[in-house]
Every structure is written in structure tokens, then in C-alpha cells.
Motif scaffolding. Structure first.
Motif: not given
Ligand SMILES: Nc1ncnc2c1ncn2[C@@H]1O[C@H](COP(=O)(O)OP(=O)(O)OP(=O)(O)O)[C@@H](O)[C@H]1O
Ligand SMILES: [Mg+2]
Length: 306
Positions: A234, A236, A240
Motif C-alpha cells: 500500500d 499511499q 504518509s
């Protein structure tokens, strides 16, 4: 050594080469890089005495290419762009002709020809006329011609263009061997070749010399130098988490891969590894980047165009 002094060439109103100066020592494999039409071939033609400079000159191991052209050309081997050859001659006849033109006779000529034929694996095509050869074989005949007299300086215009992967490998090895106590100047559009072969690289665009550095030095100019690229499930979420690191300046996601650029503070690679462990994030791949030559090439030559 070679000393190019403000080499300049105009074709009518076009300034193809604009005051290029450099010096090269033996043991150097110098790569000319640059977009199509940059002036690489024109510079090579001037160095090898095939085209007179409009201004400036070059000195090849003490021989000026203008005032002492014959002596300069004697110690150089040149593979021109596209390797123009005499199509109606057989490979054997052509190499024989080249040996004579280089002033070699008898046993000396035989030995030189045999050496070239061996180094470029031309044995099987010796009786064939050059016009019937495939592109890669023509190129290899051109290379054989260039190295035949064991020159101190080799100028090779896109030497591996059109060669199959095995021959590319062999020709690169040949260039490395030859370079030990000689000067080799090549032009290429294959950036990995610069890294694999050259110990010095020049980027030329619009006739001007824009960079003169080692391949490593060029890589250090890349924004990817010191960046860390990861393959994760993942992207994304991981992005972050990693963008919070003080060691990270920026995070980019491209085709599912994540690249973190260093802020210059601390060790980015270690910081990322610690953060991944803390959050128990599983990764498929992680790589510390040395830099990307294609990106350096683009940024240097596009800046010039702008
Ligand atoms: N004989 C000529 N007459 C007029 N213009 C020429 C001539 N030869 C080359 N040029 C021009 O000079 C410029 C430099 O050409 P050159 O062949 O040196 O480029 P290059 O860097 O070798 O390009 P490539 O990567 O395509 O081989 C180009 O704009 C080209 O069109
Ligand atoms: Mg060219």
C-alpha cells in the motif's frame, strides 16, 4: 595527450561546435553525450582531421591537427558515423588496403590484419563483399579498420550502434583493453555504456560543452542520488508514514513504487528501515539509489534548450 583549444565549426550560418576546449590524458575513455545534432560527430571529425575547424585547433601528442595534420592522423584510428566503407571490396581486400594505407607491409601487415580480424571476430566474413554484410558486421569491419595500426588515440563515433548484445559486450571489452595506455574517445546514446565504459564524460548540446565530469560525478548531480526506492503493497499509506521523517524531503509514487528523496539531514536509508520496523510494514524491495544518468542528461540538456 590531446588538447582541444576552442574548437569551433560553422556550417554556413549554423554554429555546430562552439569553442570546445579540453585536455585528455592517456588511460582515459572519454564519452561524448548529447542530443541528436549536438555537434559530437562534428567535433570528432575535426579532431581526426576530416574537417577543418572554422576556428581553434587541437594538438594530438604534440601534433597540431592543422599545421601537422599527417603526423596527427598517423597516430589516430577513427570509426566514422555509419562506418562508410568500400562496398565492392571483400573484407580481406579492404583490410589489406587499410594496412597498406597505414604504411604496413609484409609480415607486419599480416600480423596487424590477423589481430584485428581476431579481436572483432571477422574470420568467417573475410571473403564476403562489404555491401552484402549485415549492419553489425559492417560496423565491426569499421572498428577493425580503426584499430589496425594500433593507434595511440582512438576516436569511435557510436562504436556499439547496431551490434547485438554479445558483440556490444566484446567491443566494450576491446575498448577497455585498448584504453589502458591510450586515449579513447567515443560518442554514444546508450547511457549505461557511459557508466560501464567511460572514466570521463562530456555532455554537449547545441555545440557547447555543458558538463565535463566522471560518470560518478554526473550521478551525484542527480536528484535520485541518495534517494531510497521501495516496492510495498500500500504505497499511499507507507508514503504518509515516511514523509514525516526529518530525513525525507519529498516522497513520490510512480507505478506502485515509492521513492523517498533525502532532505540532507541524517541517514535516510537507516531512518526508513527503523520506521518500517516500528510499524511492521512488509516490503518487497528496497534500494538505495546512486543516481540516474538519464535524469541528469535530461536536466542538463533541457536547461540549455530552455
Ligand atoms: N555537412 C554539413 N552541412 C551542414 N550542416 C551540417 C553538416 N554536418 C552536420 N551539420 C549540422 O551540424 C549539427 C551538428 O551535427 P553532428 O552530426 O555533429 O551532431 P551529433 O551530435 O553527432 O548528432 P547525432 O547524435 O544525431 O549523431 C547538426 O545541426 C547538423 O545538422
Ligand atoms: Mg553523430
Amino acid at each position: 595527450m590531446i588538447e582541444a583549444k576552442s574548437l569551433t565549426r560553422r556550417y554556413g550560418p549554423l554554429l555546430a561546435v562552439d569553442r570546445i576546449s579540453f585536455t585528455v590524458e592517456p588511460g582515459t575513455v572519454l564519452g561524448f553525450l548529447g542530443p541528436n545534432g549536438a555537434g559530437k560527430s562534428t567535433t570528432m571529425k575535426m579532431l581526426t582531421g576530416f574537417l577543418p575547424p572554422t576556428e581553434g585547433t587541437a594538438v594530438i601528442f604534440g601534433h597540431d591537427i592543422i599545421t601537422d595534420s599527417l603526423a596527427a592522423r598517423r597516430i589516430m584510428g577513427y570509426l566514422p558515423e555509419g562506418a562508410p566503407l568500400y562496398g565492392e571490396l571483400t573484407v580481406a581486400q579492404f583490410l589489406d588496403f587499410t594496412a597498406r594505407a597505414r604504411g604496413l607491409r609484409g609480415r607486419q601487415a599480416e600480423r596487424a590484419i590477423a589481430g584485428s580480424v581476431d579481436r572483432l571476430t571477422l574470420g568467417e566474413v573475410l571473403p564476403q563483399t562489404i555491401e552484402t554484410l549485415s549492419k553489425g558486421f559492417k560496423r565491426r569491419v569499421g572498428l577493425a579498420q580503426a584499430i589496425l595500426h594500433d593507434p595511440r588515440v582512438l576516436v569511435l563515433d557510436e562504436p556499439t550502434d547496431g551490434l547485438d548484445p554479445n558483440q556490444k559486450h566484446q567491443v566494450r571489452q576491446l575498448i577497455r583493453d585498448m584504453a589502458e595506455d591510450r586515449i579513447v574517445i567515443i560518442s554514444t546514446h546508450i547511457l549505461e555504456e557511459v557508466d560501464a565504459l567511460c572514466n570521463r564524460a562530456m555532455i554537449i548540446a547545441s555545440g557547447r560543452l555543458l558538463a565535463d565530469d566522471t560518470p560518478q560525478g554526473l550521478l551525484r548531480r542527480s536528484r535520485y542520488n541518495g534517494a531510497v526506492t521501495l516496492a510495498v503493497d500500500d504505497a499511499q499509506v507507507v508514503a504518509s508514514k515516511l514523509s514525516e521523517l526529518p530525513e525525507a524531503a519529498e516522497v513520490e509514487i510512480r507505478r506502485g513504487r515509492l521513492t523517498v528523496f533525502p532532505s540532507g539531514r541524517g541517514n535516510l536509508f537507516d531512518a526508513i528501515n527503523r520506521r518500517l520496523t516500528e510499524h511492521q510494514i512488509r516490503i518487497d524491495e528496497i534500494q538505495l539509489e546512486g543516481g540516474r544518468l538519464d535524469e541528469v542528461f535530461r536536466s542538463i540538456t533541457m536547461e540549455e534548450a530552455a
